[in-house]
Design an enzyme around this catalytic site. Sequence first.
Site, PDB file in Angstrom:
ATOM      1  CG  ASP A   1      -9.676  -2.693  -4.835  1.00  0.00           C
ATOM      2  OD1 ASP A   1     -10.534  -3.603  -4.810  1.00  0.00           O
ATOM      3  OD2 ASP A   1      -9.302  -2.096  -3.817  1.00  0.00           O
TER       4      ASP A   1
ATOM      5  NE  ARG B   1      -7.638   5.629   2.458  1.00  0.00           N
ATOM      6  CZ  ARG B   1      -8.483   5.150   3.359  1.00  0.00           C
ATOM      7  NH1 ARG B   1      -9.484   5.882   3.796  1.00  0.00           N
ATOM      8  NH2 ARG B   1      -8.319   3.927   3.842  1.00  0.00           N
TER       9      ARG B   1
ATOM     10  NE  ARG C   1      -9.023   7.262  -4.748  1.00  0.00           N
ATOM     11  CZ  ARG C   1     -10.304   7.547  -4.800  1.00  0.00           C
ATOM     12  NH1 ARG C   1     -10.771   8.274  -5.790  1.00  0.00           N
ATOM     13  NH2 ARG C   1     -11.154   7.126  -3.883  1.00  0.00           N
TER      14      ARG C   1
ATOM     15  NE  ARG D   1      -3.869  -2.030   2.465  1.00  0.00           N
ATOM     16  CZ  ARG D   1      -4.457  -2.382   3.600  1.00  0.00           C
ATOM     17  NH1 ARG D   1      -4.265  -1.656   4.691  1.00  0.00           N
ATOM     18  NH2 ARG D   1      -5.220  -3.440   3.666  1.00  0.00           N
TER      19      ARG D   1
ATOM     20  CE1 TYR E   1     -13.655  -6.674   0.773  1.00  0.00           C
ATOM     21  CE2 TYR E   1     -11.914  -8.319   0.580  1.00  0.00           C
ATOM     22  CZ  TYR E   1     -12.369  -7.098   1.038  1.00  0.00           C
ATOM     23  OH  TYR E   1     -11.515  -6.295   1.769  1.00  0.00           O
TER      24      TYR E   1
END
Length: 351
Positions: A87, A42, A51, A38, A165
């Site tokens: 992703d 963010r 973004r 990652r 998921y």
Amino acid sequence: MEGGERLLPKGFPRLKNDTFLRAARGEETEHTPVWCMRQAGRYLPEFRETRASQDFFATCQSPKLCCELTLQPLRRFPLDAAIIFSDILVVPQALGMEVVMVPGKGPTFTEPLKEVEDLLKLRQKVDVTAELGYVFQAITLTRHSLEGKVPLIGFSGAPWTLMSYMIEGGGSTTMAKAKSWLYRHPEASHRLLRLLADVIIDYLVGQVAAGAQDFALPYIQDIAQAVKSKLKEEALPLVPMIIFAKDAHYALRDLAHAGYEVVGLDWTIRPQEARAQIGKDVTLQGNLDPCALYAPKEKIGELVKKMLESFGTQRYIANLGHGLYPDMNPEHVGAFVEAVHAHSRHINKHS
């Protein structure tokens, strides 16, 4: 490709820093290579700015934005690898499922799988190039844009991770609904896992064809074998593959023999124990607790030194035991990366 001529997956710039690839293959390196799971994320203000005006999955489908987000951490830190911004849930999307990013909740499936009959709604034959071509375009654009600075890592989620998921409808700590499928619908579960595995194999081969030079893939032996077999058939480079399975310390021996060049470790296992179980023929990656980056910079340096001394600087790729968190200070990430380079060179010089 947006805003210009489509780049071809060939004629890539010569690789200037191949330390990461050499370590993955078990070759000697002057310093221990380092990257962060990652690392495009963010915690970087420039990431949040890029973004801000775009839906998350719309960003994933924009090769230009994916390239920009992939390159951002490399402009700040002397990392030894880039990992394409994407992703894991693009694969269920390719199967025809709708996923939206809900603020404060995360990725959410509008219609999760509830009954066995729901499997009939999925695409049974997926044209990976048609459905996921935007990822391949992002990889090709990024390889050209990297100008040979470092290798580019591609990745996919595991079939079980994706299945959970798709049934839970989003992230889950217990995965109770997905696990209940394994007990109540074993045959349907195998069908779904096989469908996912087949798509993932084509997806990863497509990533190599597009320019990816390594894989971070948490899965098992048949995917490693099938990907390598297809790469040979299609005369594509045999890239090294990484398997990362969180909380899988009980299965390290199995992972070591699953056909991957690198085994990634989370922070719950001691380096000496991992090396003893895995042996000397597989490269290890990891495994600093991500929360260590909340410590003062001097303390981060001490923890990195201890980690390098425990793993050894060869057949080893430095990383965290999981991904970077959004509230982490970029300067502390930089301190981690620089400490790996400095301490590994010092250890190599005096060994």
